[in-house]
Write an enzyme that holds these catalytic residues in place. Structure first.
Site, PDB file in Angstrom:
ATOM      1  N   CYS A 108     -18.769   7.243  -7.661  1.00  0.00           N
ATOM      2  CA  CYS A 108     -18.454   7.093  -9.093  1.00  0.00           C
ATOM      3  C   CYS A 108     -19.697   6.858  -9.942  1.00  0.00           C
ATOM      4  O   CYS A 108     -19.663   7.029 -11.157  1.00  0.00           O
ATOM      5  CB  CYS A 108     -17.453   5.965  -9.289  1.00  0.00           C
ATOM      6  SG  CYS A 108     -15.915   6.299  -8.433  1.00  0.00           S
ATOM      7  N   ASN A 125      -9.048   8.493 -12.419  1.00  0.00           N
ATOM      8  CA  ASN A 125     -10.423   8.350 -11.936  1.00  0.00           C
ATOM      9  C   ASN A 125     -10.884   9.687 -11.344  1.00  0.00           C
ATOM     10  O   ASN A 125     -10.442  10.067 -10.260  1.00  0.00           O
ATOM     11  CB  ASN A 125     -10.466   7.232 -10.891  1.00  0.00           C
ATOM     12  CG  ASN A 125     -11.867   6.986 -10.347  1.00  0.00           C
ATOM     13  OD1 ASN A 125     -12.787   7.749 -10.614  1.00  0.00           O
ATOM     14  ND2 ASN A 125     -12.014   5.921  -9.580  1.00  0.00           N
ATOM     15  N   HIS A 131     -17.507   4.219 -16.609  1.00  0.00           N
ATOM     16  CA  HIS A 131     -16.737   4.888 -15.564  1.00  0.00           C
ATOM     17  C   HIS A 131     -15.273   4.463 -15.695  1.00  0.00           C
ATOM     18  O   HIS A 131     -14.976   3.313 -16.024  1.00  0.00           O
ATOM     19  CB  HIS A 131     -17.281   4.513 -14.189  1.00  0.00           C
ATOM     20  CG  HIS A 131     -16.422   5.004 -13.071  1.00  0.00           C
ATOM     21  ND1 HIS A 131     -16.052   6.332 -12.964  1.00  0.00           N
ATOM     22  CD2 HIS A 131     -15.821   4.357 -12.034  1.00  0.00           C
ATOM     23  CE1 HIS A 131     -15.276   6.471 -11.904  1.00  0.00           C
ATOM     24  NE2 HIS A 131     -15.112   5.297 -11.329  1.00  0.00           N
TER      25      HIS A 131
HETATM   26  O1  UT7 Z   1     -13.983   4.236  -8.799  1.00  0.00           O
HETATM   27  C1  UT7 Z   1     -14.113   3.647  -7.538  1.00  0.00           C
HETATM   28  C2  UT7 Z   1     -13.935   2.236  -7.647  1.00  0.00           C
HETATM   29  N1  UT7 Z   1     -12.532   1.905  -7.582  1.00  0.00           N
HETATM   30  C3  UT7 Z   1     -12.070   0.953  -8.359  1.00  0.00           C
HETATM   31  O2  UT7 Z   1     -12.787   0.430  -9.171  1.00  0.00           O
HETATM   32  C4  UT7 Z   1     -10.644   0.494  -8.125  1.00  0.00           C
HETATM   33  C5  UT7 Z   1     -10.588  -1.003  -8.132  1.00  0.00           C
HETATM   34  N2  UT7 Z   1      -9.300  -1.555  -7.854  1.00  0.00           N
HETATM   35  C6  UT7 Z   1      -8.242  -1.453  -8.693  1.00  0.00           C
HETATM   36  O3  UT7 Z   1      -8.317  -0.799  -9.699  1.00  0.00           O
HETATM   37  C7  UT7 Z   1      -7.007  -2.241  -8.383  1.00  0.00           C
HETATM   38  O4  UT7 Z   1      -7.287  -3.188  -7.368  1.00  0.00           O
HETATM   39  C8  UT7 Z   1      -5.796  -1.372  -7.941  1.00  0.00           C
HETATM   40  C9  UT7 Z   1      -5.295  -0.580  -9.136  1.00  0.00           C
HETATM   41  C10 UT7 Z   1      -6.201  -0.442  -6.828  1.00  0.00           C
HETATM   42  C11 UT7 Z   1      -4.674  -2.287  -7.475  1.00  0.00           C
HETATM   43  O5  UT7 Z   1      -4.310  -3.198  -8.511  1.00  0.00           O
HETATM   44  P1  UT7 Z   1      -4.151  -4.751  -8.204  1.00  0.00           P
HETATM   45  O6  UT7 Z   1      -3.709  -5.397  -9.443  1.00  0.00           O
HETATM   46  O7  UT7 Z   1      -5.448  -5.188  -7.589  1.00  0.00           O
HETATM   47  O8  UT7 Z   1      -2.969  -4.745  -7.170  1.00  0.00           O
HETATM   48  P2  UT7 Z   1      -2.990  -5.324  -5.692  1.00  0.00           P
HETATM   49  O9  UT7 Z   1      -3.794  -4.429  -4.799  1.00  0.00           O
HETATM   50  O10 UT7 Z   1      -3.340  -6.771  -5.763  1.00  0.00           O
HETATM   51  O11 UT7 Z   1      -1.458  -5.160  -5.317  1.00  0.00           O
HETATM   52  C12 UT7 Z   1      -0.430  -5.903  -5.980  1.00  0.00           C
HETATM   53  C13 UT7 Z   1       0.901  -5.440  -5.475  1.00  0.00           C
HETATM   54  C14 UT7 Z   1       0.972  -5.328  -3.949  1.00  0.00           C
HETATM   55  O12 UT7 Z   1       2.244  -5.751  -3.539  1.00  0.00           O
HETATM   56  P3  UT7 Z   1       2.451  -7.216  -2.952  1.00  0.00           P
HETATM   57  O13 UT7 Z   1       1.538  -7.299  -1.756  1.00  0.00           O
HETATM   58  O14 UT7 Z   1       2.033  -8.155  -4.051  1.00  0.00           O
HETATM   59  O15 UT7 Z   1       3.908  -7.241  -2.638  1.00  0.00           O
HETATM   60  C15 UT7 Z   1       0.843  -3.848  -3.707  1.00  0.00           C
HETATM   61  O16 UT7 Z   1       1.465  -3.422  -2.513  1.00  0.00           O
HETATM   62  O17 UT7 Z   1       1.179  -4.120  -5.981  1.00  0.00           O
HETATM   63  C16 UT7 Z   1       1.546  -3.266  -4.900  1.00  0.00           C
HETATM   64  N3  UT7 Z   1       1.135  -1.913  -5.221  1.00  0.00           N
HETATM   65  C17 UT7 Z   1       1.907  -1.059  -5.897  1.00  0.00           C
HETATM   66  N4  UT7 Z   1       3.147  -1.183  -6.416  1.00  0.00           N
HETATM   67  C18 UT7 Z   1       3.649  -0.112  -7.059  1.00  0.00           C
HETATM   68  C19 UT7 Z   1      -0.051  -1.305  -4.930  1.00  0.00           C
HETATM   69  N5  UT7 Z   1      -0.046  -0.061  -5.404  1.00  0.00           N
HETATM   70  C20 UT7 Z   1       1.172   0.125  -6.006  1.00  0.00           C
HETATM   71  C21 UT7 Z   1       1.744   1.197  -6.689  1.00  0.00           C
HETATM   72  N6  UT7 Z   1       2.992   1.044  -7.199  1.00  0.00           N
HETATM   73  N7  UT7 Z   1       1.106   2.384  -6.866  1.00  0.00           N
END
Ligand code: UT7
Length: 331
Positions: free
Chosen positions: A116, A286, A256
């Site tokens: 990225c 992204n 980004h």
């Molecule tokens: O460009 C490269 C660099 N990449 C980035 O900068 C990405 C950085 N990370 C992020 O943007 C975020 O961490 C994500 C968007 C990937 C995830 O968001 P989050 O607020 O950190 O969610 P989380 O991983 O803490 O997950 C929260 C909950 C989980 O469920 P439980 O364990 O709380 O029951 C996940 O399983 O959300 C769940 N979850 C989803 N639910 C519905 C994860 N993905 C999804 C989804 N739809 N697509």
């Protein structure tokens, strides 16, 4: 040290595929919701390139739009750099494929891999050849077909990525314009949190790597989120401070686009006025190395940046890699 020349961006272009994959489409493919995706990431839809086409197609289209707008011939180009992590093939480079397709017979060409942060890295590399007077026209392209390394059965990653390309033309300019400063970093321990595990020399493609889905993006989202928020904000604040600028001096901030919450945190930390921030994550998600040049190109098209304006770029991604660049817009 006074530079003999300044590298100025004198043209921008971009290309995104026509096909849209919306959050509603993804709701039918995995256990997710439009509400979750928009509130957690800011993404509403993303563009997907046809299976029969590779990254070089989008890179070529973005470059064609610059040549067309400027009335330039491809034979006038000296160097083509393509930042990508989704090359058409390992070799030859995607840059070589673009060089041939566009007919840039005088240019040399290579790919650069910084995920990225690829565009910011490549911009700085390309600028060196202008600043030293070695070249007169350098093209820097950020292009990625993220859909080809995305597992559309994994809700944690498949909602995040899209395909696209953006390009800039660098030429020598007046000392008061162009690339003013940059900060670039790498920390390879980030491989633990964000990688495409297989397909390279360590784990070449095999039945096992395919069965274990090792050719797709692996991401520990929470870890990468923490890293991106802290590092993108840090390098943005640092480059402003060491150039005697504050947020409101920046006419355009092109970060980004990985998550709107990461961008918001960065904007808050640097005290940047919200109306100066380029956002396309809602429409394109992204697109890895392509997010920043697509953002620059759209902003220029919309007349959001003028000659003499300060423009700030910032990125964070796999490697880890991260960085910022400060420019004075030249046209
Ligand atoms: O460009 C490269 C660099 N990449 C980035 O900068 C990405 C950085 N990370 C992020 O943007 C975020 O961490 C994500 C968007 C990937 C995830 O968001 P989050 O607020 O950190 O969610 P989380 O991983 O803490 O997950 C929260 C909950 C989980 O469920 P439980 O364990 O709380 O029951 C996940 O399983 O959300 C769940 N979850 C989803 N639910 C519905 C994860 N993905 C999804 C989804 N739809 N697509």
């Amino acid at each position: 040290m006074e530079k003999p020349f300044t590298a100025t961006i004198t043209g921008v272009g971009h290309y995104v595929p026509e096909r849209r994959l919306t959050n509603a489409d993804l709701e039918k493919m995995v256990d997710t919701s439009d509400e979750w995706i928009t509130s957690r990431t800011g993404i509403e839809e993303r563009r997907i390139l046809g299976e029969e086409l590779g990254t070089s197609y989008m890179a070529l289209k973005s470059l064609e739009s610059i040549l067309h707008a400027k009335g330039l011939n491809a034979r006038d180009l000296d160097l083509i750099i393509v930042a990508t992590i989704t090359p058409d093939m390992f070799f030859p480079s995607t840059a070589c494929l673009v060089q041939d397709e566009i007919g840039a017979t005088k240019a040399w060409a290579f790919d650069l891999s910084a995920a990225c942060s690829g565009f910011v890295y490549a911009l700085v590399v390309g600028a060196q050849f202008i600043e030293t007077g070695v070249h007169k026209r350098v093209v820097v392209i950020g292009a990625d077909k993220m859909s080809c390394i995305t597992d559309y059965a994994d809700r944690e990653t498949c909602v995040l990525f899209g395909d696209g390309a953006g390009a800039v033309l660098l030429e020598p300019g007046e000392p008061s314009l162009g690339l003013k400063d940059f900060i670039l970093h790498a920390d390879g321990s980030g491989v633990a949190y964000l990688r495409q595990p297989a397909g390279g020399s360590l784990h070449p493609a095999s039945r096992k790597t395919v069965e274990k889905k090792m050719h797709y993006v692996y991401q520990d989202g929470r870890e990468v989120f923490k890293f991106a928020v802290s590092k993108m904000a840090e390098v943005s604040a640092q480059i402003l401070e060491r150039n005697g600028l504050v947020g409101k001096d920046i006419a355009l901030f092109v970060p980004h686009q990985a998550n709107k919450r990461i961008i918001d945190a960065c904007v808050k930390r640097t005290d940047l006025p919200k109306d100066r921030v380029v956002l396309n994550i809602d429409r394109y998600a992204n697109t890895s190395a392509a997010t920043i040049p697509i953002g620059l190109s759209e902003a220029a098209e919309q007349g959001r940046v003028n000659r003499g304006d300060h423009v700030l770029l910032a990125s964070a991604g796999a490697g880890y890699t991260w960085g910022s660049a400060l420019l004075t817009w030249a046209y």
